[in-house]
Each structure stands twice: as structure tokens, then as C-alpha cells.
Design an enzyme around this catalytic site. Structure first.
Site, PDB file in Angstrom:
ATOM      1  N   LYS A  97       7.375  -5.925   3.522  1.00  0.00           N
ATOM      2  CA  LYS A  97       7.903  -4.658   4.048  1.00  0.00           C
ATOM      3  C   LYS A  97       7.880  -4.639   5.572  1.00  0.00           C
ATOM      4  CE  LYS A  97       5.147  -2.630   1.217  1.00  0.00           C
ATOM      5  NZ  LYS A  97       4.316  -1.919   0.289  1.00  0.00           N
ATOM      6  N   HIS A 150      -0.372  -1.904  10.834  1.00  0.00           N
ATOM      7  CA  HIS A 150      -0.562  -1.541   9.433  1.00  0.00           C
ATOM      8  C   HIS A 150      -2.049  -1.523   9.129  1.00  0.00           C
ATOM      9  CE1 HIS A 150       0.306  -1.252   5.142  1.00  0.00           C
ATOM     10  NE2 HIS A 150      -0.747  -2.036   4.997  1.00  0.00           N
ATOM     11  N   ARG A 184       1.824  -3.437 -10.871  1.00  0.00           N
ATOM     12  CA  ARG A 184       0.444  -3.860 -10.548  1.00  0.00           C
ATOM     13  C   ARG A 184      -0.516  -2.687 -10.700  1.00  0.00           C
ATOM     14  NH1 ARG A 184       1.089  -5.482  -4.753  1.00  0.00           N
ATOM     15  NH2 ARG A 184      -1.148  -5.858  -4.811  1.00  0.00           N
ATOM     16  N   ASP A 235       9.435  -5.007  -4.194  1.00  0.00           N
ATOM     17  CA  ASP A 235       8.025  -4.623  -4.043  1.00  0.00           C
ATOM     18  C   ASP A 235       7.746  -3.294  -4.741  1.00  0.00           C
ATOM     19  OD1 ASP A 235       5.306  -4.827  -2.848  1.00  0.00           O
ATOM     20  OD2 ASP A 235       5.929  -2.944  -1.947  1.00  0.00           O
ATOM     21  N   SER A 269       3.090  -8.199  -0.455  1.00  0.00           N
ATOM     22  CA  SER A 269       3.624  -6.835  -0.547  1.00  0.00           C
ATOM     23  C   SER A 269       3.661  -6.174   0.831  1.00  0.00           C
ATOM     24  CB  SER A 269       2.738  -6.036  -1.513  1.00  0.00           C
ATOM     25  OG  SER A 269       2.948  -4.666  -1.399  1.00  0.00           O
TER      26      SER A 269
HETATM   27  N1  URA Z   1      -0.400  -1.782   0.415  1.00  0.00           N
HETATM   28  C1  URA Z   1       0.780  -2.336   0.032  1.00  0.00           C
HETATM   29  O1  URA Z   1       1.841  -2.014   0.572  1.00  0.00           O
HETATM   30  N2  URA Z   1       0.763  -3.260  -0.941  1.00  0.00           N
HETATM   31  C2  URA Z   1      -0.369  -3.666  -1.545  1.00  0.00           C
HETATM   32  O2  URA Z   1      -0.316  -4.506  -2.396  1.00  0.00           O
HETATM   33  C3  URA Z   1      -1.598  -3.078  -1.155  1.00  0.00           C
HETATM   34  C4  URA Z   1      -1.582  -2.137  -0.151  1.00  0.00           C
END
Ligand code: URA
Length: 428
Positions: free
Chosen positions: A189, A84, A170, A163, A185
Site C-alpha cells: 500500500k 507508517h 487473514r 490486500d 500488506s
Molecule cells: N497493517 C496492515 O496494513 N496490514 C497488516 O497486515 C498489518 C497491519
């Protein structure tokens, strides 16, 4: 024990730790509609200012995962490892890395997102390939991972659904840039997608979410600890994002550049970063192979072609081209002292490559090609950038920003350092 939203908000506002029951309740009640958006916004702002301690963050993340399903990839014949990136400008590494690591023998379940603001998104890039589709069912993901070893697709609606609601909130309440909220967050995932190992590319610099090394280090430590706690072997590599990665910034332009790298060529910085990240991923799952060799012998490119075709795309289709292409010329001669990643990202965004709101469309062809790097000697009138756009308004708007994104001076310029420190999780 019964909880009330106002009590949970005021406890966090006043700097107290929330007990596990309160965290479980507030996230569940929010998803069910019993906690209102304005109440969750207030709680997010209180977390933004007062943070979550290690125990609170672990519970918050676990509850986000529990809000949906968790993919089971344990039946695959290959070890699973994902990567990621916290997002950058010209960061097309996922397009190369996913088939590359698959060509080395791992399975890479790359559940990706779309670009927002000045940073690009992997799905937007791949959607510039005619026919390619981002949405797959869970069964298709598992099947493709077994057959091809590589999947890049949209995270299903069922993974950490809370999320999606929290992120949207947010985004409009100024609470994105909280380490606790970003870490939970991303990791909720990634843990829910079922990977056994994870490499985090934490970007630092003007073009990144997090601009300074210290905060990036804290984010990396926080995320690796969460991975650890959930049995996912996690490592983070901090990398530079003060200068755009490679030459191309923009959806179809980045796919073309990725294919160059997959065929053994492409810009040296893109290759260097991809190979370094691939080595970490292979190490995490105990595969002894040399990724650079898989770029040079055609096997990574073969895996990429399989991935694109498996998701309905035509790997031989010509990539779409912008109707308007225009250079930005150097106003004076000298040494290129900097090519600002944020400036180039905003220029590409204004040219049409990015979106201001999640639901906006993006141009497949718009973007910037960066023709100079820090340290290059340039003459007055030499092209610095090539701007690509679909219409004159976007071109005008992007041109204004691109002109300010290069600094030309007398030099000298320190060589770029692409890789900073590695932060290791403890799950072994
Ligand atoms: N990417 C995400 O999936 N969540 C965040 O809060 C910031 C970047």
C-alpha cells in the site's frame, strides 16, 4: 505453465519455495474469483507456518502492487515522505507529524487506516472533527499535497486491491501475525501510494501487534528491504508501546491532545516521539530544518488547520464530549510500577472507542485519560484514569478492564525508554 490452487497450497504446506509464476497466478486468480476463499485461507496458513523467502516475498509484494494503480506524485514541487505506524494505544502521532513535516517543506501523503481491536486508527480520530472527510479522489490528494503539503485520507479502493481481500481473510483465519504477510500488506500500500521515502514506526510491547524486540526487528528489516527493492528510501524506528503514548486514548480525546502538541505543549512523550520521527523523515528527503521549532513557532499548527479545512473540517469547532465521565481511583498508595498499554487499549475499546469488526461504528467521544505514569507516587483514592463513555453499559465494561491496567507496588521503576534501534534500508 498452468497452475492449480491445490498444487500451490501443498507446495507451500510442505515447505517448498513458490516460483514467481505460481505467485503471480495465485494472486491474480484469487482476485478474479478462480481461486476460492477457502483455498487462499489454506495458502495463507501455509505461509504463516513456513514463511516466504526474500525472492518470494518480493514477488508477492510486487504482485499485490500490480493488482491496482500506483499514484504518481513525481510532479509535486516538494519531496514526498510518509510515515507508517504498526499501531498502538494513544498513538496520535500521525495527526501531528503530517502537518509538522509539511511545515518543514516536505509533502506528506498519509494514506491511513481505521482502528481494529484495541488499537486506534487515524481516520476514526479525525472523523470526530465536525465536517472532516476521509475520502478524497486521487486528483484531490495531489492538489492538496501541492497546496498544503499534507493529506491524511483513506487509501483509495484502487491501491493494492488484493490486500483488502487478503486482509479480511487473514482477520478471520488467524493468519494476521505473519511477518511476511504483514510486511507485504503494509509495504504494497505504501509503495502504491507513490511516496519517495518512508519512515516506519515499528511498535514493540504489550499494546503493539508484535510484542517482542526480536520479531519487531525482523519485521523492520523485512519492510525496509521491500522499500529498498522498489526504490522507496525506507527507514524503521523501533519504539516502545508497553505504556500508552500520552494521556489521551480515544478518538476526540486524542485530537484534542494532538492540538495541544501542535501548539507547543502536550505530554512530553508525545512531543519527544513526534520530533524524533519528524527528524528522520526530513533527513530521508534531505531537508535541513528543526521540527521542534515548527511546533513552537505555530507553523505546524497553521499547517494542521489548513489540512483540516481542506478536507471539509472546522478546526475551530469544539470537540464533542462524552456524557459520562468517571474516575478510577487507586486502591492503595505506592509507586505506579506499570500502566499496561494493552489493558488501557482494551478498556478504551470496551468504552466504545474501538470496533470489533471492520463495519462497526465507533464512538467519537469514548476513551480513557491516563492520569498517572510509571514511577509516579500515588495515594490511596487518587484518580488513576478518567473514563469517558456514551452509556452506562460501555462504562461498566471499560471500568472492569481499566482497574486491572495499573500495577502499584513499592518501586523503584526504571525510566522509560521510548526509542529503540533504527533499522536502515539501503536505497540511497
Ligand atoms: N497493517 C496492515 O496494513 N496490514 C497488516 O497486515 C498489518 C497491519
Amino acid at each position: 505453465m498452468t497452475y492449480s490452487a491445490v498444487e500451490v497450497i501443498t507446495a507451500k504446506r510442505d515447505g517448498h519455495a513458490l516460483d514467481d509464476g505460481a505467485i503471480d497466478w495465485v494472486l491474480r486468480a484469487y482476485l478474479e474469483g478462480a481461486v476460492a476463499d477457502e483455498q487462499m485461507s489454506a495458502l495463507l496458513m501455509a505461509i504463516y507456518f513456513n514463511g516466504l523467502d526474500g525472492r518470494e516475498l518480493a514477488t508477492w509484494t510486487a504482485q499485490m502492487i500490480a493488482s491496482g494503480e500506483r499514484l504518481d506524485l513525481s510532479g509535486l514541487s516538494r519531496p514526498t515522505v510518509d510515515k507508517h505506524s504498526t499501531g498502538g494505544v494513544g498513538d496520535k502521532v500521525s495527526l501531528i507529524l503530517c502537518p509538522l513535516v509539511a511545515a518543514c517543506g516536505a509533502a506528506v501523503p498519509q494514506l491511513s487506516g481505521r482502528g481494529l481491536g484495541h488499537t486506534g486508527g487515524t481516520l476514526d480520530k479525525l472523523e470526530s472533527i465536525p465536517g472532516w472527510r476521509a475520502r478524497l479522489t486521487n486528483a484531490e490528494v495531489v492538489d492538496q499535497l501541492e497546496r498544503v503539503g499534507a493529506v491524511i485520507c483513506a487509501a483509495g479502493e484502487g491501491l493494492a486491491p488484493v490486500d483488502r481481500r487478503l486482509y479480511a481473510l487473514r482477520d478471520v483465519t488467524g493468519t494476521v501475525e505473519s511477518i511476511a504477510l504483514i510486511a507485504s500488506s503494509i509495504m504494497a500500500k505504501k509503495i502504491a501510494e507513490g511516496t519517495s521515502a518512508l519512515l516506519l514506526d515499528v511498535k514493540v510491547g504489550s499494546g503493539a501487534f508484535i510484542k517482542d524486540r526480536h520479531r519487531a526487528h525482523t519485521l523492520a528489516t523485512t519492510m525496509t528491504a521491500l522499500g529498498d527493492a522498489h526504490g522507496v528510501r525506507t527507514r524503521a524506528q523501533l519504539t516502545d508501546m508497553s505504556t500508552p503514548l500520552g494521556v489521551a486514548v480515544g478518538n476526540a480525546l486524542e485530537v484534542t491532545e494532538s492540538v495541544d502538541v501542535l501548539r507547543g505543549g502536550g505530554p512530553p512523550d508525545v512531543r519527544e516521539l513526534t520530533v524524533a520521527l519528524a527528524r528522520h523523515m526530513l533527513e530521508l528527503v534531505g531537508i535541513d530544518d528543526e521540527p521542534a521549532a515548527r511546533l513552537d513557532d505555530g507553523s505546524a499548527y497553521a499547517a494542521y488547520r489548513q489540512l483540516v479545512a481542506a478536507q471539509g473540517g472546522d478546526p475551530d469547532a469544539p470537540m464533542p464530549l462524552a456524557p459520562l465521565v468517571e474516575p478510577v481511583l487507586a486502591p492503595r498508595g505506592g509507586v505506579v510500577e506499570s500502566v499496561d498499554a494493552l489493558g488501557v487499549g482494551v478498556a478504551a475499546w470496551r468504552l466504545g472507542a474501538g470496533r470489533a469488526r471492520k463495519e462497526d461504528p465507533v464512538s467519537k467521544t469514548a476513551g480513557v485519560r491516563c492520569l498517572v505514569r510509571p514511577g509516579d507516587l500515588v495515594e490511596a483514592g487518587q484518580p488513576l484514569f478518567e473514563l469517558h463513555a456514551d452509556d452506562p453499559d460501555h462504562l461498566r465494561s471499560g471500568r472492569e478492564v481499566a482497574r486491572r491496567a495499573v500495577r502499584i507496588g513499592e518501586g523503584p521503576v526504571a525510566p522509560r525508554r521510548l526509542l529503540y534501534e533504527v533499522v536502515e534500508g539501503r536505497a540511497r
